[in-house]
Motif scaffolding. Structure first.
Motif, mmCIF file in Angstrom:
data_model
loop_
_atom_site.group_PDB
_atom_site.id
_atom_site.type_symbol
_atom_site.label_atom_id
_atom_site.label_comp_id
_atom_site.label_asym_id
_atom_site.label_seq_id
_atom_site.Cartn_x
_atom_site.Cartn_y
_atom_site.Cartn_z
ATOM 1 N N PRO A 128 -2.735 -2.351 -2.490
ATOM 2 C CA PRO A 128 -2.721 -0.879 -2.466
ATOM 3 C C PRO A 128 -2.355 -0.296 -1.105
ATOM 4 O O PRO A 128 -1.971 0.869 -1.019
ATOM 5 C CB PRO A 128 -4.155 -0.508 -2.863
ATOM 6 C CG PRO A 128 -4.979 -1.705 -2.506
ATOM 7 C CD PRO A 128 -4.086 -2.875 -2.756
ATOM 8 N N PHE A 129 -2.480 -1.081 -0.031
ATOM 9 C CA PHE A 129 -2.122 -0.595 1.305
ATOM 10 C C PHE A 129 -0.751 -1.090 1.745
ATOM 11 O O PHE A 129 -0.398 -1.003 2.922
ATOM 12 C CB PHE A 129 -3.187 -1.005 2.324
ATOM 13 C CG PHE A 129 -4.524 -0.362 2.083
ATOM 14 C CD1 PHE A 129 -4.735 0.972 2.422
ATOM 15 C CD2 PHE A 129 -5.552 -1.070 1.497
ATOM 16 C CE1 PHE A 129 -5.958 1.577 2.195
ATOM 17 C CE2 PHE A 129 -6.780 -0.472 1.258
ATOM 18 C CZ PHE A 129 -6.983 0.864 1.604
ATOM 19 N N GLY A 130 0.030 -1.628 0.814
ATOM 20 C CA GLY A 130 1.373 -2.076 1.135
ATOM 21 C C GLY A 130 1.429 -3.525 1.578
ATOM 22 O O GLY A 130 0.454 -4.274 1.493
ATOM 23 N N HIS A 131 2.616 -3.932 2.070
ATOM 24 C CA HIS A 131 2.871 -5.332 2.434
ATOM 25 C C HIS A 131 3.303 -5.475 3.889
ATOM 26 O O HIS A 131 3.933 -6.463 4.277
ATOM 27 C CB HIS A 131 3.973 -5.909 1.528
ATOM 28 C CG HIS A 131 3.678 -5.821 0.066
ATOM 29 N ND1 HIS A 131 3.779 -4.634 -0.650
ATOM 30 C CD2 HIS A 131 3.278 -6.768 -0.824
ATOM 31 C CE1 HIS A 131 3.462 -4.864 -1.909
ATOM 32 N NE2 HIS A 131 3.153 -6.137 -2.048
ATOM 33 N N LYS A 132 2.987 -4.501 4.713
ATOM 34 C CA LYS A 132 3.498 -4.465 6.082
ATOM 35 C C LYS A 132 3.065 -5.668 6.927
ATOM 36 O O LYS A 132 3.761 -6.080 7.850
ATOM 37 C CB LYS A 132 3.042 -3.175 6.774
ATOM 38 C CG LYS A 132 3.651 -1.916 6.183
ATOM 39 C CD LYS A 132 5.151 -1.862 6.419
ATOM 40 C CE LYS A 132 5.755 -0.580 5.916
ATOM 41 N NZ LYS A 132 7.215 -0.525 6.147
ATOM 42 N N LYS A 133 1.911 -6.253 6.625
ATOM 43 C CA LYS A 133 1.417 -7.347 7.465
ATOM 44 C C LYS A 133 2.239 -8.618 7.320
ATOM 45 O O LYS A 133 2.057 -9.564 8.091
ATOM 46 C CB LYS A 133 -0.054 -7.628 7.163
ATOM 47 C CG LYS A 133 -0.983 -6.553 7.717
ATOM 48 C CD LYS A 133 -2.418 -6.997 7.743
ATOM 49 C CE LYS A 133 -3.297 -5.958 8.405
ATOM 50 N NZ LYS A 133 -4.699 -6.372 8.501
ATOM 51 N N ALA A 134 3.156 -8.639 6.348
ATOM 52 C CA ALA A 134 4.050 -9.795 6.229
ATOM 53 C C ALA A 134 4.842 -9.985 7.517
ATOM 54 O O ALA A 134 5.164 -11.113 7.902
ATOM 55 C CB ALA A 134 5.001 -9.608 5.046
ATOM 56 N N GLU A 135 5.144 -8.888 8.197
ATOM 57 C CA GLU A 135 5.906 -8.987 9.445
ATOM 58 C C GLU A 135 5.087 -9.658 10.543
ATOM 59 O O GLU A 135 5.627 -10.398 11.378
ATOM 60 C CB GLU A 135 6.380 -7.611 9.889
ATOM 61 C CG GLU A 135 7.399 -6.979 8.943
ATOM 62 C CD GLU A 135 8.180 -5.867 9.605
ATOM 63 O OE1 GLU A 135 8.493 -5.981 10.792
ATOM 64 O OE2 GLU A 135 8.470 -4.865 8.924
ATOM 65 N N VAL A 174 10.747 -8.893 6.534
ATOM 66 C CA VAL A 174 11.142 -7.485 6.427
ATOM 67 C C VAL A 174 11.335 -7.088 4.960
ATOM 68 O O VAL A 174 10.970 -5.985 4.549
ATOM 69 C CB VAL A 174 12.427 -7.232 7.246
ATOM 70 C CG1 VAL A 174 13.028 -5.874 6.901
ATOM 71 C CG2 VAL A 174 12.114 -7.299 8.733
ATOM 72 N N ARG A 175 11.891 -7.991 4.167
ATOM 73 C CA ARG A 175 12.069 -7.709 2.732
ATOM 74 C C ARG A 175 10.718 -7.518 2.040
ATOM 75 O O ARG A 175 10.530 -6.591 1.249
ATOM 76 C CB ARG A 175 12.843 -8.842 2.060
ATOM 77 C CG ARG A 175 14.329 -8.864 2.379
ATOM 78 C CD ARG A 175 15.047 -9.864 1.510
ATOM 79 N NE ARG A 175 14.943 -9.512 0.089
ATOM 80 C CZ ARG A 175 15.428 -10.263 -0.899
ATOM 81 N NH1 ARG A 175 16.015 -11.420 -0.621
ATOM 82 N NH2 ARG A 175 15.299 -9.899 -2.140
ATOM 83 N N VAL A 176 9.785 -8.418 2.341
ATOM 84 C CA VAL A 176 8.451 -8.312 1.722
ATOM 85 C C VAL A 176 7.746 -7.046 2.201
ATOM 86 O O VAL A 176 7.142 -6.310 1.413
ATOM 87 C CB VAL A 176 7.599 -9.550 2.057
ATOM 88 C CG1 VAL A 176 6.164 -9.363 1.563
ATOM 89 C CG2 VAL A 176 8.209 -10.802 1.432
ATOM 90 N N ALA A 177 7.841 -6.760 3.507
ATOM 91 C CA ALA A 177 7.143 -5.613 4.083
ATOM 92 C C ALA A 177 7.668 -4.288 3.542
ATOM 93 O O ALA A 177 6.945 -3.284 3.510
ATOM 94 C CB ALA A 177 7.277 -5.631 5.607
ATOM 95 N N SER A 178 8.923 -4.274 3.104
ATOM 96 C CA SER A 178 9.515 -3.029 2.604
ATOM 97 C C SER A 178 9.085 -2.695 1.176
ATOM 98 O O SER A 178 9.345 -1.590 0.686
ATOM 99 C CB SER A 178 11.043 -3.118 2.666
ATOM 100 O OG SER A 178 11.532 -4.106 1.766
ATOM 101 N N LYS A 179 8.414 -3.629 0.510
ATOM 102 C CA LYS A 179 7.967 -3.367 -0.858
ATOM 103 C C LYS A 179 6.894 -2.273 -0.864
ATOM 104 O O LYS A 179 6.036 -2.238 0.018
ATOM 105 C CB LYS A 179 7.392 -4.634 -1.490
ATOM 106 C CG LYS A 179 8.418 -5.728 -1.748
ATOM 107 C CD LYS A 179 7.764 -6.942 -2.396
ATOM 108 C CE LYS A 179 8.770 -8.032 -2.677
ATOM 109 N NZ LYS A 179 8.131 -9.222 -3.326
ATOM 110 N N PRO A 180 6.929 -1.380 -1.842
ATOM 111 C CA PRO A 180 5.903 -0.326 -1.914
ATOM 112 C C PRO A 180 4.548 -0.889 -2.322
ATOM 113 O O PRO A 180 4.461 -2.014 -2.828
ATOM 114 C CB PRO A 180 6.462 0.611 -2.998
ATOM 115 C CG PRO A 180 7.290 -0.278 -3.873
ATOM 116 C CD PRO A 180 7.907 -1.287 -2.948
ATOM 117 N N PRO A 181 3.470 -0.143 -2.081
ATOM 118 C CA PRO A 181 2.139 -0.601 -2.520
ATOM 119 C C PRO A 181 2.117 -0.868 -4.016
ATOM 120 O O PRO A 181 2.826 -0.221 -4.790
ATOM 121 C CB PRO A 181 1.234 0.582 -2.145
ATOM 122 C CG PRO A 181 1.965 1.286 -1.042
ATOM 123 C CD PRO A 181 3.419 1.147 -1.370
#
Length: 296
Positions: free
Chosen positions: A65-72, A53-60
């Motif tokens: 460039p598409f963010g870090h959401k897939k860390a979840e 969740v911490r990694v996914a919350s990081k901005p692009p």
């Protein structure tokens, strides 16, 4: 909000594990041991979810460039694998206990302690699922499903142990542990499958596609048609692209204004998401896409 709940999952999972280990120590039940082993996975999973969740919350950034959401999704896959591993360990312990099933001298006290741990787990699972769905967090939702499985498992274990005490059939203890493990295997597979779908960019659900299509249809103004709509989800944001057909004689500025209106409308429904619109002249009409809404 997601980071806060992910962080609180760690001490809560440790407390539940301690209670279940105490219950096992008091009873010597292999079924309660299997329940405690599943909670051990919860502790590891809670730490993974918090990190994800911490990694996914990081901005692009420049490299993402598409963010870090897939860390979840990665976190959820690892959690699923851990669930499956725990199930196999439980089966091993249960099979070893089959020839000589036994319970210690304080089974009722151990069962009561396990019930308390189950109640804590149930309340926390409900909160995680509620927040996970609201925030679109795969990590929190995977954790909640795992904990709900743990709750159901614990209820089954308690009922089975009470039945074993009443009937004297202590063989029910390891048999129950094996049944619990099989259920855990199934839940672990579902977590892995759902998370891999996210990593593999599975299409948006029919519901989301319909919402996107309706939003475009109601805000496309003088555009003639929308077709070739497709999209994918990454945690709580979506990525959508589609073709928007306009009058070939329309100015670039007017067509751009239509695109802006559509994007703003979609952004209100799916904040922070990405929408790519391919403008096409009217000779690209297909006749099988969304048309402007007739409702004023």
């Amino acid at each position: 909000m997601t980071q806060k709940f992910a962080l609180w999952s760690i001490p809560i999972s440790i407390a539940v594990l301690a209670l279940k280990l105490l219950a096992w120590w008091l009873t010597g039940s292999v079924a309660l041991l299997s329940d405690a082993m599943e909670s051990t996975v919860n502790v590891v999973a809670a730490r993974l979810a918090f990190f994800a969740v911490r990694v996914a919350s990081k901005p692009p950034d420049e490299n993402h460039p598409f963010g870090h959401k897939k860390a979840e999704y990665l976190s959820a896959v690892v959690e699923g694998v851990l669930i499956v591993l725990a199930a196999f360990l439980i089966i091993r312990e249960a099979v070893l206990a089959l020839p000589d099933p036994h319970l210690e001298d304080a089974p009722l006290l151990g069962i009561v302690i396990n019930i308390i741990a189950t109640g804590v787990n149930g309340v926390w699972a409900y909160l995680l699922l509620k927040i996970g769905r609201r925030e679109g967090s795969p990590a929190l939702q995977a954790s909640s499903r795992h904990i709900f499985t743990d709750v159901i498992t614990s209820i089954g274990v308690v009922v089975g142990l009470l039945l074993a005490l009443v009937t004297g059939w202590l063989i029910l203890d390891p048999i129950l542990a094996i049944l619990v493990a099989l259920n855990i295997l199934w839940e672990g597979w579902k977590v892995i499958r759902a998370s891999v779908d996210g990593l593999m960019d599975v299409s948006l659900s029919d519901y989301d596609l319909q919402v996107v299509s309706s939003t475009i249809e109601n805000n496309m103004g003088a555009a003639l048609e929308c077709h070739d709509l497709k999209g994918r989800r990454s945690a709580n944001i979506i990525f959508v692209e589609f073709h928007l057909v306009v009058d070939g004689a329309m100015s670039v500025s007017a067509a751009h204004d239509i695109c802006n209106e559509v994007e703003l409308a979609l952004e209100r429904v799916y904040p922070g998401s990405v929408f790519v619109i391919h403008l096409e002249p009217d000779d690209e009409l297909k006749g099988n896409g969304a048309k402007p809404s007739q409702v004023s």
